[in-house]
Design a protein around this motif. Structure first.
Motif, short mmCIF file in Angstrom:
data_model
loop_
_atom_site.label_atom_id
_atom_site.label_comp_id
_atom_site.label_asym_id
_atom_site.label_seq_id
_atom_site.Cartn_x
_atom_site.Cartn_y
_atom_site.Cartn_z
N ASP A 210 0.86 -1.18 0.00
CA ASP A 210 0.00 0.00 0.00
C ASP A 210 0.89 1.23 0.00
OD1 ASP A 210 -2.69 -1.07 0.16
OD2 ASP A 210 -2.13 -1.78 2.15
N ILE A 211 0.56 2.18 -0.85
CA ILE A 211 1.32 3.44 -0.94
C ILE A 211 0.37 4.58 -0.63
CG2 ILE A 211 2.60 4.99 -2.46
CD1 ILE A 211 2.46 1.41 -3.39
N HIS A 212 0.79 5.45 0.26
CA HIS A 212 -0.03 6.62 0.61
C HIS A 212 0.51 7.83 -0.14
CE1 HIS A 212 -2.67 9.15 2.91
NE2 HIS A 212 -1.65 9.95 3.18
N LEU A 213 -0.35 8.44 -0.94
CA LEU A 213 0.00 9.67 -1.66
C LEU A 213 -0.62 10.86 -0.95
CD1 LEU A 213 -0.62 8.57 -5.35
CD2 LEU A 213 1.58 8.85 -4.20
N THR A 214 0.12 11.95 -0.92
CA THR A 214 -0.38 13.21 -0.37
C THR A 214 -0.24 14.29 -1.44
OG1 THR A 214 1.79 13.89 0.45
CG2 THR A 214 0.41 12.55 1.95
N ARG A 215 -0.79 15.43 -1.16
CA ARG A 215 -0.59 16.56 -2.08
C ARG A 215 0.90 16.90 -2.18
NH1 ARG A 215 -5.41 19.66 -3.13
NH2 ARG A 215 -7.02 18.09 -3.43
N GLU A 216 1.62 16.71 -1.08
CA GLU A 216 3.07 16.95 -1.11
C GLU A 216 3.74 15.97 -2.08
OE1 GLU A 216 7.05 16.89 1.69
OE2 GLU A 216 5.09 16.93 2.68
N SER A 217 3.28 14.73 -2.11
CA SER A 217 3.82 13.74 -3.06
C SER A 217 3.68 14.25 -4.49
CB SER A 217 3.08 12.41 -2.95
OG SER A 217 3.06 11.89 -1.67
N LEU A 218 2.53 14.86 -4.77
CA LEU A 218 2.27 15.36 -6.13
C LEU A 218 3.19 16.53 -6.46
CD1 LEU A 218 -1.63 15.22 -6.28
CD2 LEU A 218 0.05 13.41 -6.66
N VAL A 219 3.41 17.41 -5.49
CA VAL A 219 4.30 18.55 -5.71
C VAL A 219 5.72 18.06 -5.98
CG1 VAL A 219 5.35 20.58 -4.62
CG2 VAL A 219 2.89 20.17 -4.40
N ARG A 220 6.16 17.11 -5.18
CA ARG A 220 7.51 16.55 -5.37
C ARG A 220 7.64 15.89 -6.74
NH1 ARG A 220 10.67 16.06 -0.69
NH2 ARG A 220 9.56 16.68 1.19
N TYR A 221 6.62 15.14 -7.14
CA TYR A 221 6.67 14.49 -8.45
C TYR A 221 6.66 15.53 -9.57
CZ TYR A 221 5.90 11.56 -12.43
OH TYR A 221 6.04 10.94 -13.65
N ALA A 222 5.84 16.56 -9.42
CA ALA A 222 5.80 17.61 -10.44
C ALA A 222 7.18 18.23 -10.62
CB ALA A 222 4.78 18.68 -10.06
N GLY A 223 7.86 18.48 -9.52
CA GLY A 223 9.21 19.06 -9.60
C GLY A 223 10.18 18.13 -10.27
N ALA B 99 -6.73 16.64 2.62
CA ALA B 99 -6.44 16.29 4.01
C ALA B 99 -6.00 14.84 4.16
CB ALA B 99 -7.66 16.55 4.88
N ASP B 100 -6.72 13.92 3.53
CA ASP B 100 -6.49 12.49 3.74
C ASP B 100 -5.56 11.84 2.71
OD1 ASP B 100 -8.18 12.58 5.94
OD2 ASP B 100 -9.95 12.12 4.72
N GLY B 101 -5.27 12.53 1.61
CA GLY B 101 -4.45 11.94 0.57
C GLY B 101 -5.19 10.83 -0.15
N ALA B 102 -4.44 9.82 -0.59
CA ALA B 102 -5.02 8.69 -1.30
C ALA B 102 -4.15 7.46 -1.05
CB ALA B 102 -5.09 8.98 -2.80
N HIS B 103 -4.80 6.32 -0.92
CA HIS B 103 -4.09 5.06 -0.74
C HIS B 103 -4.19 4.27 -2.04
CE1 HIS B 103 -3.39 5.46 3.56
NE2 HIS B 103 -4.61 5.99 3.63
N VAL B 104 -3.05 3.87 -2.56
CA VAL B 104 -2.99 3.05 -3.76
C VAL B 104 -2.45 1.68 -3.34
CG1 VAL B 104 -1.92 2.78 -6.04
CG2 VAL B 104 -2.62 5.06 -5.24
N HIS B 105 -3.13 0.63 -3.79
CA HIS B 105 -2.72 -0.74 -3.46
C HIS B 105 -2.16 -1.40 -4.71
CE1 HIS B 105 -2.73 -4.48 -1.20
NE2 HIS B 105 -3.17 -5.06 -2.31
N VAL B 106 -1.00 -2.04 -4.57
CA VAL B 106 -0.37 -2.75 -5.69
C VAL B 106 -0.19 -4.21 -5.30
CG1 VAL B 106 1.67 -2.89 -7.17
CG2 VAL B 106 0.88 -0.65 -6.36
N LEU B 107 -0.70 -5.09 -6.15
CA LEU B 107 -0.52 -6.53 -5.99
C LEU B 107 0.15 -7.03 -7.27
CD1 LEU B 107 -1.00 -9.25 -4.55
CD2 LEU B 107 -3.23 -9.32 -5.71
#
Length: 133
Positions: free
Chosen positions: A14-27, A91-99
């Motif tokens: 499980d990977i938790h994404l936040t808005r900060e994750s998106l900003v870092r990826y954009a950069g 606020a809560d971000g998003a959880h992505v599950h990888v199998l």
């Protein structure tokens, strides 16, 4: 040398994404499309909110396999279909599950099938990578 058997689970995470994750990826990627950081822009084009970059989701999915295989595997092919977006709540971000499971094996490679979900929704279709063995 790692052995692969059809049906075996290679990795699950499980990977938790936040808005900060998106900003870092954009950069890192240079993709500053405002649908990835501004709710008003996302909503103005009919989206349910700020979306994770598709390539970020794709990269996260493959990184789960890379982490599991370490130096034992070389990815020779990787492809996905982007089927649904990952909406990242402010606020809560998003959880992505990888199998990741072994889908097929031949003399030289193994096909790893990825099931990538956000909640109950599959977000990457036909997500498969091939690993040299």
């Amino acid at each position: 040398m790692m052995s692969f058997t059809v049906g075996d689970v290679v990795a699950e995470r499980d990977i938790h994404l936040t808005r900060e994750s998106l900003v870092r990826y954009a950069g890192a990627s240079g993709d500053f499309n405002p649908i990835h950081y501004r709710d008003d822009v996302a909503e103005s084009v009919g989206l349910p909110g700020v979306l994770a970059h598709g390539m970020l989701t794709m990269g996260i999915a493959s990184s789960v396999v890379v982490a599991a295989l370490g130096d034992t595997g070389t990815i020779t092919e990787y492809g996905v279909r982007f089927t649904k977006p990952v909406v990242v709540d402010p606020a809560d971000g998003a959880h992505v599950h990888v199998l990741a499971t072994v889908g097929a094996v031949d003399e030289t490679s193994a096909r790893i099938d990825l099931k990538v979900t956000f909640g109950e929704t599959t977000v990457l279709g036909k997500a498969q990578l091939r690993v040299a063995i």
